[in-house]
Design an enzyme around this catalytic site. Structure first.
Site, PDB file in Angstrom:
ATOM      1  N   CYS A  79      42.814  27.990  35.823  1.00 42.43           N
ATOM      2  CA  CYS A  79      42.068  27.757  34.583  1.00 42.43           C
ATOM      3  C   CYS A  79      42.631  26.563  33.804  1.00 42.43           C
ATOM      4  O   CYS A  79      42.455  25.433  34.197  1.00 42.43           O
ATOM      5  CB  CYS A  79      42.041  29.029  33.740  1.00 42.43           C
ATOM      6  SG  CYS A  79      40.781  28.997  32.439  1.00 42.43           S
ATOM      7  N   HIS A 166      39.802  33.130  37.418  1.00 40.79           N
ATOM      8  CA  HIS A 166      41.047  33.910  37.333  1.00 40.79           C
ATOM      9  C   HIS A 166      41.161  34.876  38.509  1.00 40.79           C
ATOM     10  O   HIS A 166      40.485  35.916  38.528  1.00 40.79           O
ATOM     11  CB  HIS A 166      41.089  34.683  36.016  1.00 40.79           C
ATOM     12  CG  HIS A 166      41.280  33.814  34.820  1.00 40.79           C
ATOM     13  ND1 HIS A 166      42.524  33.509  34.308  1.00 40.79           N
ATOM     14  CD2 HIS A 166      40.384  33.167  34.040  1.00 40.79           C
ATOM     15  CE1 HIS A 166      42.389  32.709  33.256  1.00 40.79           C
ATOM     16  NE2 HIS A 166      41.098  32.493  33.075  1.00 40.79           N
ATOM     17  N   GLU A 168      43.607  36.785  39.134  1.00 46.37           N
ATOM     18  CA  GLU A 168      44.468  37.917  38.776  1.00 46.37           C
ATOM     19  C   GLU A 168      43.713  39.112  38.224  1.00 46.37           C
ATOM     20  O   GLU A 168      44.247  40.228  38.188  1.00 46.37           O
ATOM     21  CB  GLU A 168      45.552  37.466  37.785  1.00 46.37           C
ATOM     22  CG  GLU A 168      45.059  37.060  36.407  1.00 46.37           C
ATOM     23  CD  GLU A 168      44.665  35.607  36.286  1.00 46.37           C
ATOM     24  OE1 GLU A 168      44.669  35.096  35.155  1.00 46.37           O
ATOM     25  OE2 GLU A 168      44.338  34.979  37.313  1.00 46.37           O
TER      26      GLU A 168
END
Length: 509
Positions: A79, A166, A168
């Protein structure tokens, strides 16, 4: 540790989640603020740049010194990190014309080891207001979405991989695959960081650091201090001196039961009943913050008194865990530095001349439990709900008296015992009862009563930062309410708290 990942934090709300996902791959990692790079980078085989609330185009944008990393170690830029690499290497980052937040689908996926086994139309999670309009010189496009043409790229000559989404968060369905591709296949990291490996490494380090010097450790009955104690005991044996203080605000029978459990585990432990000292100090105080400070002050005094009885003690053991450390060090110097302070992170009164040892300071809570299981700690200890340090003092709204403590202990005992009997306890993050500073009219046996009201609370969560109330069965609540009112003199009304965090907090004070 030579098999390590360095995560540079730019203030993203997801940075801890990056670390969790890396650890789930059995790869060790550390989070450092972007402006506080370690002097020695040799232990790190790969670097991850986190997201950020900042824009790369802003004057106050986080600007790390990557001269010792770029071109020397594989980089995964997420990001803000991807935008940063693009912006300062000849690319173009500009405000997005469309809202780029939430779920998106990968419309184009290149054949590349970084995206191995990641299918086209795979769902990813976006969270940004800027977009990469032009890739930096030497970059190769790897993936796009309908609204984000440059969703992933690589600069092969420097082993840099940038992704606008993202990996994660669980909304990115192939996130773990992408992280594994980068860390294992590209960066060459080994998936060897397991609870057993952590125990072996930590025990050896503790033996080398402490030797035959004495360590004192305050046990609370909670998971963190218990696992820390067993680790230290495994390393130094009889040189560990544990102290379990009864502040008079524990759950019913908890002092005696937990003390016996610790003794059965072979720990060198001393129980100190200082309940009168705490309750006397709290007399007449109603302010929640003042109550916390009083309890903290008296605990230090009691603990210091006991520590002086351990001749030649040199160390203070603490159950500090990684979220405590991270939250106490802001990446940007911004609001995160003031959200929460932790008394056990580098904080000792000047008069306590002890060195601090924190064997769990690199672990998350779920990892602490896995390490505890590896050490053979009973599941009952490891599965214990979090319990506030000030104990029942912050579950009794208003001033504290022995009578109120006794009432709440009985109420809490019925509630928690019931959760266990109904098989609900292990499905809940935290549960407890609150004694409210109000009386209500009731009727018992044709007689009017004017007695206390208690509130029951049960929440589900992963880390306590956010929480939602648990939809307990009506039959359970009905039986629990009847048992409390019939068995606890002084209580004639029971309510159930259905507030989530935020806006409410888990505890009432």
């Amino acid at each position: 540790m030579q098999n390590n990942v360095l995560i540079l934090d730019f203030g993203s709300q997801y940075t801890q989640l990056i670390a969790r996902r890396v650890r789930e791959l059995n790869i060790f990692c550390e989070i450092k603020p972007y402006n506080k790079l370690p002097g020695d980078l040799s232990p790190y085989k790969a670097v991850i740049l986190s997201g950020s609330p900042f824009s790369t185009r802003a004057e106050d944008a986080p600007h790390p010194d990557l001269s010792r990393i770029k071109g020397h170690k594989p980089i995964l830029a997420i990001c803000y990190g991807a935008q940063y690499i693009a912006h300062f290497n000849g690319g173009n980052v500009a405000p997005s014309n469309t809202r780029e937040y939430g779920r998106a689908k990968l419309a184009h996926v290149a054949l590349d080891p970084f995206l191995k086994e990641v299918p086209r139309n795979s769902q990813v999670w976006m969270s940004h207001s800027d977009t990469i309009q032009e890739l930096p010189e030497g970059a190769e496009l790897l993936a796009s979405t309908h609204d984000v043409p440059n969703a992933a790229y690589k600069i092969a000559s420097e082993k840099i991989y940038g992704i606008q989404f993202h990996p994660e968060v669980y909304h990115t369905t192939a996130g773990s695959i992408i992280l594994k591709n980068f860390l294992v296949d590209i960066a060459g990291l080994e998936q060897s960081w397991t609870p057993a490996a952590f125990v072996e490494t930590t025990v050896n380090e503790l033996r080398e650091k402490i030797g035959t010097e004495k360590v004192i450790l305050g046990l609370s009955g909670g998971v963190d201090s218990t696992v820390a104690a067993v680790l230290l005991h495994k390393a130094i044996g009889k040189h560990l001196h544990c102290i379990f203080v009864n502040n008079g605000l524990l759950r019913k029978n908890e002092f005696e039961e937990v003390l016996h459990q610790y003794e059965d585990m072979g720990l060198n432990i001393k129980g100190v009943d200082a309940s009168a000292r705490f309750l006397d100090a709290l007399k007449g105080e109603s302010d929640p913050e003042a109550k916390r400070k009083i309890i903290g002050r008296v605990f230090i005094e009691v603990f210091d008194d006991e520590a002086h009885l351990v001749e030649d003690a040199r160390w203070l053991g603490q159950g500090t865990i990684y979220p405590d450390v991270i939250e106490s060090v802001s990446a940007t110097g911004g609001p995160s530095a003031t959200i929460k302070s932790h008394h056990n992170v580098g904080g000792l009164p000047d008069f306590m001349k002890l060195k601090v040892v924190e064997p769990l300071k690199m672990l998350f809570k779920d990892e602490v439990r896995r390490v505890g299981a590896s050490l053979g700690i009973p599941g009952e200890r490891l599965g214990r709900h979090p319990f506030p340090g000030p104990g029942l003092a912050i579950r009794i709204l208003g001033d504290i008296t022995r009578e109120k403590v006794a009432i709440l202990q009985e109420v809490d005992h019925i509630f928690i015992s019931g959760l266990r009997e109904w098989g609900l306890y292990d499905k809940i993050w935290q549960a407890g009862a609150m004694l409210l500073p109000v009386n209500s009219v009731g009727v018992m046996g044709d007689e009017r009563t004017y007695e206390k009201c208690v509130a029951l609370r049960a929440v589900e969560s992963t880390d306590g930062m956010t929480a939602d109330w648990v939809n307990l069965p009506y039959e359970f609540l009905q039986k629990t309410s009847n048992d409390i009112i019939n068995k606890v003199p002084g209580v004639n009304r029971v309510v159930y708290d259905i507030s989530s965090k935020p806006p409410a907090t888990i505890e009432w004070e």
